[in-house]
Design a protein around this motif. Structure first.
Motif, PDB file in Angstrom:
ATOM      1  N   MET A  34       0.926  -1.763  -0.006  1.00  0.00           N
ATOM      2  CA  MET A  34      -0.270   0.139   0.164  1.00  0.00           C
ATOM      3  C   MET A  34       0.920   1.502   0.627  1.00  0.00           C
ATOM      4  O   MET A  34       1.729   1.513   0.534  1.00  0.00           O
ATOM      5  CB  MET A  34      -0.748  -0.157   1.155  1.00  0.00           C
ATOM      6  N   GLY A  35       0.237   2.280  -0.578  1.00  0.00           N
ATOM      7  CA  GLY A  35       0.712   3.025  -0.537  1.00  0.00           C
ATOM      8  C   GLY A  35       0.205   4.312  -0.599  1.00  0.00           C
ATOM      9  O   GLY A  35      -1.036   4.644  -0.761  1.00  0.00           O
ATOM     10  N   ALA A  49       4.273   7.541   1.744  1.00  0.00           N
ATOM     11  CA  ALA A  49       5.289   6.989   2.034  1.00  0.00           C
ATOM     12  C   ALA A  49       4.611   5.331   1.421  1.00  0.00           C
ATOM     13  O   ALA A  49       3.180   5.126   0.785  1.00  0.00           O
ATOM     14  CB  ALA A  49       4.273   6.666   3.120  1.00  0.00           C
ATOM     15  N   SER A  50       4.862   4.675   1.515  1.00  0.00           N
ATOM     16  CA  SER A  50       4.515   3.341   1.408  1.00  0.00           C
ATOM     17  C   SER A  50       4.723   2.122   1.880  1.00  0.00           C
ATOM     18  O   SER A  50       5.846   2.557   2.965  1.00  0.00           O
ATOM     19  CB  SER A  50       4.668   2.830  -0.363  1.00  0.00           C
ATOM     20  N   ILE A  51       3.935   0.791   2.365  1.00  0.00           N
ATOM     21  CA  ILE A  51       4.257  -0.386   3.177  1.00  0.00           C
ATOM     22  C   ILE A  51       4.444  -1.466   2.578  1.00  0.00           C
ATOM     23  O   ILE A  51       3.287  -1.385   1.480  1.00  0.00           O
ATOM     24  CB  ILE A  51       3.207   0.004   4.638  1.00  0.00           C
ATOM     25  N   LEU A  58       9.539  -0.490   5.310  1.00  0.00           N
ATOM     26  CA  LEU A  58       8.647   0.860   4.913  1.00  0.00           C
ATOM     27  C   LEU A  58       9.813   1.594   3.942  1.00  0.00           C
ATOM     28  O   LEU A  58      10.903   1.641   4.094  1.00  0.00           O
ATOM     29  CB  LEU A  58       8.412   1.412   5.993  1.00  0.00           C
ATOM     30  N   ASP A  59       8.759   2.763   3.362  1.00  0.00           N
ATOM     31  CA  ASP A  59       9.658   3.544   2.050  1.00  0.00           C
ATOM     32  C   ASP A  59       8.903   5.309   2.543  1.00  0.00           C
ATOM     33  O   ASP A  59       7.554   5.082   2.603  1.00  0.00           O
ATOM     34  CB  ASP A  59       9.781   3.248   1.162  1.00  0.00           C
ATOM     35  N   LYS A  65       9.633  12.431   6.564  1.00  0.00           N
ATOM     36  CA  LYS A  65      10.472  11.633   7.131  1.00  0.00           C
ATOM     37  C   LYS A  65      10.705  12.361   8.107  1.00  0.00           C
ATOM     38  O   LYS A  65      10.658  13.313   8.579  1.00  0.00           O
ATOM     39  CB  LYS A  65      11.996  10.924   6.771  1.00  0.00           C
ATOM     40  N   GLY A  66      10.482  11.020   9.267  1.00  0.00           N
ATOM     41  CA  GLY A  66      10.537  11.938  11.423  1.00  0.00           C
ATOM     42  C   GLY A  66       8.948  12.506  11.611  1.00  0.00           C
ATOM     43  O   GLY A  66       9.297  12.706  12.448  1.00  0.00           O
TER      44      GLY A  66
END
Length: 124
Positions: A34-35, A49-51, A58-59, A65-66
């Motif tokens: 998923m993204g 983001a993606s998972i 994760l990306d 980020k953070g």
């Protein structure tokens, strides 16, 4: 076929938080990575983001980020995007997307299904 419905968008002040949800139909959610993507007015759609299917990979885009966290609950067929320390430049329509199999992926063209989007507006 997978149908995706986003929710949780709204108006928030800079520095605030929102949690987006994306509910997926069907019994095969756990087989999809998923993204989250976003598109601001007059701009191209950007990766957020993606998972992966399992949730272990994760990306994130450097810009979030953070501050943002993506997660999923396969028992509830739902993916989440927790957004903290929001900035006016985070203002956009946020879309979730599903990709059959695979790992976390930042390329929108690799995704098979898209939701209708939810508006996030961050005021300064």
């Amino acid at each position: 076929q997978v149908q995706l419905v986003e929710s949780g968008g709204g108006l928030v002040q800079a520095g605030g938080s929102l949690r987006l949800s994306c509910a997926a139909s069907g019994r095969t959610f756990r087989y999809y990575s998923m993204g989250w993507f976003r598109q601001a007015p007059g701009k191209e759609r950007d990766f957020v983001a993606s998972i992966s299917m399992s949730g272990r990979s994760l990306d994130y885009a450097d810009s979030v980020k953070g501050r943002f966290t993506i997660s999923r609950d396969n028992a509830k067929n739902t993916v989440y995007l927790q957004m903290n320390s929001l900035k006016p430049e985070d203002t956009a329509v946020y879309y979730c997307a599903a990709r059959w199999g695979g790992s976390a992926d930042s390329y929108g063209q690799n995704y098979d299904y898209w939701g209708q989007g939810t508006q996030v507006t961050v005021s300064s």
